[in-house]
Design a protein around this motif. Structure first.
Motif, PDB file in Angstrom:
ATOM      1  N   GLU A   1       0.834  -1.205   0.000  1.00 21.03           N
ATOM      2  CA  GLU A   1       0.000   0.000   0.000  1.00 21.03           C
ATOM      3  C   GLU A   1       0.873   1.262   0.000  1.00 21.03           C
ATOM      4  O   GLU A   1       0.571   2.239  -0.681  1.00 21.03           O
ATOM      5  CB  GLU A   1      -0.859  -0.027   1.260  1.00 21.03           C
ATOM      6  CG  GLU A   1      -1.956   0.984   1.286  1.00 21.03           C
ATOM      7  CD  GLU A   1      -2.760   0.855   2.565  1.00 21.03           C
ATOM      8  OE1 GLU A   1      -3.935   0.520   2.462  1.00 21.03           O
ATOM      9  OE2 GLU A   1      -2.223   1.085   3.658  1.00 21.03           O
ATOM     10  N   GLN A   2       1.977   1.172   0.739  1.00 22.64           N
ATOM     11  CA  GLN A   2       2.895   2.316   0.843  1.00 22.64           C
ATOM     12  C   GLN A   2       3.518   2.650  -0.515  1.00 22.64           C
ATOM     13  O   GLN A   2       3.611   3.809  -0.888  1.00 22.64           O
ATOM     14  CB  GLN A   2       3.993   1.973   1.844  1.00 22.64           C
ATOM     15  CG  GLN A   2       4.818   3.157   2.256  1.00 22.64           C
ATOM     16  CD  GLN A   2       5.710   2.789   3.432  1.00 22.64           C
ATOM     17  OE1 GLN A   2       5.227   2.450   4.499  1.00 22.64           O
ATOM     18  NE2 GLN A   2       6.992   2.832   3.237  1.00 22.64           N
TER      19      GLN A   2
ATOM     20  N   ALA B   1       2.291   2.196  -3.330  1.00 19.78           N
ATOM     21  CA  ALA B   1       1.288   2.675  -4.292  1.00 19.78           C
ATOM     22  C   ALA B   1       0.952   4.158  -4.097  1.00 19.78           C
ATOM     23  O   ALA B   1       0.184   4.723  -4.866  1.00 19.78           O
ATOM     24  CB  ALA B   1       0.022   1.837  -4.156  1.00 19.78           C
ATOM     25  N   GLN B   2       1.541   4.769  -3.077  1.00 21.95           N
ATOM     26  CA  GLN B   2       1.227   6.181  -2.799  1.00 21.95           C
ATOM     27  C   GLN B   2       1.876   7.107  -3.828  1.00 21.95           C
ATOM     28  O   GLN B   2       2.983   6.849  -4.270  1.00 21.95           O
ATOM     29  CB  GLN B   2       1.739   6.575  -1.418  1.00 21.95           C
ATOM     30  CG  GLN B   2       1.116   5.814  -0.275  1.00 21.95           C
ATOM     31  CD  GLN B   2      -0.368   6.005  -0.203  1.00 21.95           C
ATOM     32  OE1 GLN B   2      -0.864   7.126  -0.238  1.00 21.95           O
ATOM     33  NE2 GLN B   2      -1.102   4.915  -0.129  1.00 21.95           N
ATOM     34  N   SER B   3       1.168   8.162  -4.144  1.00 23.16           N
ATOM     35  CA  SER B   3       1.757   9.185  -5.025  1.00 23.16           C
ATOM     36  C   SER B   3       1.630  10.543  -4.344  1.00 23.16           C
ATOM     37  O   SER B   3       0.556  11.146  -4.343  1.00 23.16           O
ATOM     38  CB  SER B   3       1.056   9.188  -6.377  1.00 23.16           C
ATOM     39  OG  SER B   3      -0.329   9.262  -6.185  1.00 23.16           O
ATOM     40  N   PRO B   4       2.700  10.993  -3.721  1.00 20.60           N
ATOM     41  CA  PRO B   4       2.632  12.264  -3.002  1.00 20.60           C
ATOM     42  C   PRO B   4       2.453  13.452  -3.941  1.00 20.60           C
ATOM     43  O   PRO B   4       2.936  13.399  -5.087  1.00 20.60           O
ATOM     44  CB  PRO B   4       3.980  12.355  -2.288  1.00 20.60           C
ATOM     45  CG  PRO B   4       4.782  11.236  -2.765  1.00 20.60           C
ATOM     46  CD  PRO B   4       4.014  10.397  -3.689  1.00 20.60           C
ATOM     47  N   PRO B   5       1.737  14.462  -3.517  1.00 19.37           N
ATOM     48  CA  PRO B   5       1.488  15.610  -4.404  1.00 19.37           C
ATOM     49  C   PRO B   5       2.768  16.385  -4.721  1.00 19.37           C
ATOM     50  O   PRO B   5       3.619  16.547  -3.846  1.00 19.37           O
ATOM     51  CB  PRO B   5       0.524  16.480  -3.593  1.00 19.37           C
ATOM     52  CG  PRO B   5       0.739  16.073  -2.185  1.00 19.37           C
ATOM     53  CD  PRO B   5       1.175  14.654  -2.191  1.00 19.37           C
TER      54      PRO B   5
ATOM     55  N   ARG C   1       2.991  19.546  -5.602  1.00 13.36           N
ATOM     56  CA  ARG C   1       2.972  20.938  -5.126  1.00 13.36           C
ATOM     57  C   ARG C   1       3.580  21.082  -3.717  1.00 13.36           C
ATOM     58  O   ARG C   1       4.116  22.121  -3.373  1.00 13.36           O
ATOM     59  CB  ARG C   1       1.548  21.493  -5.145  1.00 13.36           C
ATOM     60  CG  ARG C   1       0.632  20.748  -4.226  1.00 13.36           C
ATOM     61  CD  ARG C   1      -0.783  21.227  -4.231  1.00 13.36           C
ATOM     62  NE  ARG C   1      -1.653  20.224  -3.656  1.00 13.36           N
ATOM     63  CZ  ARG C   1      -1.836  20.024  -2.366  1.00 13.36           C
ATOM     64  NH1 ARG C   1      -1.211  20.757  -1.490  1.00 13.36           N
ATOM     65  NH2 ARG C   1      -2.654  19.086  -1.941  1.00 13.36           N
ATOM     66  N   THR C   2       3.477  20.016  -2.923  1.00 11.23           N
ATOM     67  CA  THR C   2       3.929  20.099  -1.531  1.00 11.23           C
ATOM     68  C   THR C   2       5.409  20.472  -1.443  1.00 11.23           C
ATOM     69  O   THR C   2       5.777  21.349  -0.660  1.00 11.23           O
ATOM     70  CB  THR C   2       3.691  18.745  -0.816  1.00 11.23           C
ATOM     71  OG1 THR C   2       2.341  18.390  -1.001  1.00 11.23           O
ATOM     72  CG2 THR C   2       3.998  18.836   0.668  1.00 11.23           C
ATOM     73  N   LEU C   3       6.230  19.815  -2.265  1.00  8.20           N
ATOM     74  CA  LEU C   3       7.670  20.071  -2.191  1.00  8.20           C
ATOM     75  C   LEU C   3       7.986  21.524  -2.562  1.00  8.20           C
ATOM     76  O   LEU C   3       8.828  22.162  -1.922  1.00  8.20           O
ATOM     77  CB  LEU C   3       8.419  19.103  -3.112  1.00  8.20           C
ATOM     78  CG  LEU C   3       9.937  19.102  -2.974  1.00  8.20           C
ATOM     79  CD1 LEU C   3      10.372  18.766  -1.558  1.00  8.20           C
ATOM     80  CD2 LEU C   3      10.574  18.130  -3.953  1.00  8.20           C
TER      81      LEU C   3
ATOM     82  N   GLN D   1       6.017  24.089  -2.192  1.00  4.31           N
ATOM     83  CA  GLN D   1       5.588  24.941  -1.075  1.00  4.31           C
ATOM     84  C   GLN D   1       6.568  24.863   0.096  1.00  4.31           C
ATOM     85  O   GLN D   1       6.827  25.860   0.769  1.00  4.31           O
ATOM     86  CB  GLN D   1       4.187  24.538  -0.616  1.00  4.31           C
ATOM     87  CG  GLN D   1       3.125  25.079  -1.568  1.00  4.31           C
ATOM     88  CD  GLN D   1       1.756  24.504  -1.317  1.00  4.31           C
ATOM     89  OE1 GLN D   1       1.613  23.499  -0.645  1.00  4.31           O
ATOM     90  NE2 GLN D   1       0.752  25.135  -1.894  1.00  4.31           N
ATOM     91  N   LEU D   2       7.112  23.680   0.292  1.00  5.05           N
ATOM     92  CA  LEU D   2       8.086  23.518   1.382  1.00  5.05           C
ATOM     93  C   LEU D   2       9.359  24.305   1.092  1.00  5.05           C
ATOM     94  O   LEU D   2       9.935  24.925   1.988  1.00  5.05           O
ATOM     95  CB  LEU D   2       8.419  22.039   1.589  1.00  5.05           C
ATOM     96  CG  LEU D   2       7.298  21.179   2.177  1.00  5.05           C
ATOM     97  CD1 LEU D   2       7.688  19.714   2.191  1.00  5.05           C
ATOM     98  CD2 LEU D   2       6.941  21.620   3.585  1.00  5.05           C
ATOM     99  N   HIS D   3       9.786  24.285  -0.173  1.00  2.12           N
ATOM    100  CA  HIS D   3      10.972  25.071  -0.563  1.00  2.12           C
ATOM    101  C   HIS D   3      10.741  26.559  -0.313  1.00  2.12           C
ATOM    102  O   HIS D   3      11.616  27.253   0.211  1.00  2.12           O
ATOM    103  CB  HIS D   3      11.306  24.829  -2.033  1.00  2.12           C
ATOM    104  CG  HIS D   3      12.077  23.565  -2.237  1.00  2.12           C
ATOM    105  ND1 HIS D   3      12.207  22.956  -3.459  1.00  2.12           N
ATOM    106  CD2 HIS D   3      12.749  22.778  -1.370  1.00  2.12           C
ATOM    107  CE1 HIS D   3      12.935  21.867  -3.324  1.00  2.12           C
ATOM    108  NE2 HIS D   3      13.274  21.729  -2.075  1.00  2.12           N
TER     109      HIS D   3
END
Lengths: 199, 176
Positions: B58-59, B61-65, B67-69, B71-73
């Motif tokens: 399950e892990q 299969a995840q696709s992190p967004p 845009r998050t990276l 925004q973090l930068h």
């Protein structure tokens, strides 16, 4: 990229020390190492893709804001999951106040995707999903604290010592609760593995 | 919970399965032997393995967004800028003491006047405790206080009035 190769050999703790100095590349590598783990943790803890993504972002924002508080003598993953665990607790409190806690039905009908890889046997995928939903249906009944213990151990594969640090519980308590949770799961998920010890 | 009776030996084995990472070699060997003969514990172990396998799958299969990276930068850059700005602000506060410029200038002038005045006062009225400075001249040691006294007496005699130390040295020199 050259810097990615260079940074990929560094430990989490060394990368975090660079993040403390404002190194964006080190943060990128840490994010890439942990984003999937955190995402799946939040999705199982809080149920829902959007909430999990927001929480993932929130965790790393906390990491940046509180980078100065990180003690490099401690394991990075423990510190990171401590932030994640506390965010989950806050979210549960917030939901309790609003009385809009995610129900089991929410989780069962959550926007959980099937595996991206289309070559995976569809029957196996559905069985797997059905099985996991049954596991989490039972975990929901045990409450958020026990669910988080289970996830930290079985999903994130953290040690009992790390889980104790994250949750603030004694190691003995963590061990006994983990056994209790797994025992209950084994009893309640008998349909998947019938037990010959049944009286 | 169902009415399930589990033998004590099996309970221990199942505990060992849950905390699998902490088993010694001998315990692990005993556990494997037990699993060969006990279907209940085997089922328990299989369930554990099944849960872990599916959670791992399950892990992946995840696709992190994406845009998050970004925004973090941006957030990291903001924090860095803020940190630098804070350091500069602190330095400025430390230097300026949060005073207005005219107040600061007045304070500086007062301090300069005070120091200058103190110097003058010290010259006119040297402290009594001050030890006379000795210097060598033609192999004989002359104490400056004594020389001053001799010079002053000679100068006052010549002028016919008392004279300050400043005027004494600006107008007369002591020669041997």
């Amino acid at each position: 990229m050259d810097w990615k190769i260079l940074y990929s050999h560094r430990t989490d703790e060394a990368l975090m020390a660079r993040v403390q100095k404002g190194d964006a590349r080190a943060m990128t590598v840490l994010y890439e190492r942990y984003n999937r783990r955190l995402l799946v943790f939040f999705r199982r803890m809080l149920g829902g893709k959007q909430v999990a993504e927001d929480m993932l972002q929130e965790t790393f924002l906390h990491l940046i804001d509180r980078a100065g508080l990180y003690d490099s003598a401690k394991k990075f993953s423990t510190w990171l999951f401590c932030i994640a665990y506390n965010l989950c607790k806050n979210e549960y409190r917030r939901r309790q106040r609003r009385k809009s806690s995610a129900t089991i039905e929410d989780l069962l009908h959550s926007d959980y995707p099937l595996a991206d890889n289309l070559t995976v046997d569809l029957h196996e995928e559905i069985t797997s999903r059905f099985f996991l939903e049954a596991v989490f249906r039972e975990l929901e009944k045990l409450g958020p604290e026990r669910k988080s213990l289970f996830l930290l151990r079985c999903q994130q594969e953290l040690s009992v010592h790390e889980i104790a640090e994250i949750t603030g519980l004694a190691e003995g308590t963590v061990k006994s609760r983990l056994f209790y949770i797994n025992k209950i799961l084994a009893d309640r998920l008998e349909s998947f593995h019938p037990s010959p010890h049944k009286a | 919970m169902n009415n399930v009776k589990t033998p004590k030996a099996c309970l221990q084995i199942q505990k060992d399965i849950v905390l699998g990472a902490y088993l010694s070699y001998s315990t692990n060997k005993a556990l494997k032997e037990h699993l060969k003969t006990c279907p209940a514990c085997r089922a328990f172990a299989e369930l554990q393995a099944n849960i872990k396998d599916r959670l791992t799958a399950e892990q992946s299969a995840q696709s992190p967004p994406e845009r998050t990276l970004k925004q973090l930068h941006l957030h990291l850059a903001d924090r860095l800028q803020e940190r630098n700005a804070t350091a500069w602000r602190r330095l400025r506060q430390l230097l300026a003491f949060r005073m207005r410029f005219d107040h600061a200038m007045a304070a500086v002038i007062v301090v300069i006047c005070f120091v200058w005045g103190l110097g003058r006062l010290h010259t006119i009225y040297p402290p009594k405790s001050a030890k006379p400075i000795k210097y060598h001249a033609d192999q004989s040691v002359i104490e400056t206080a004594q020389a001053t006294l001799l010079l002053r007496a000679a100068a006052e005699q010549k002028l016919g009035r008392p004279i300050s130390e400043d005027s004494l040295y600006s107008r007369f020199t002591f020669t041997m």
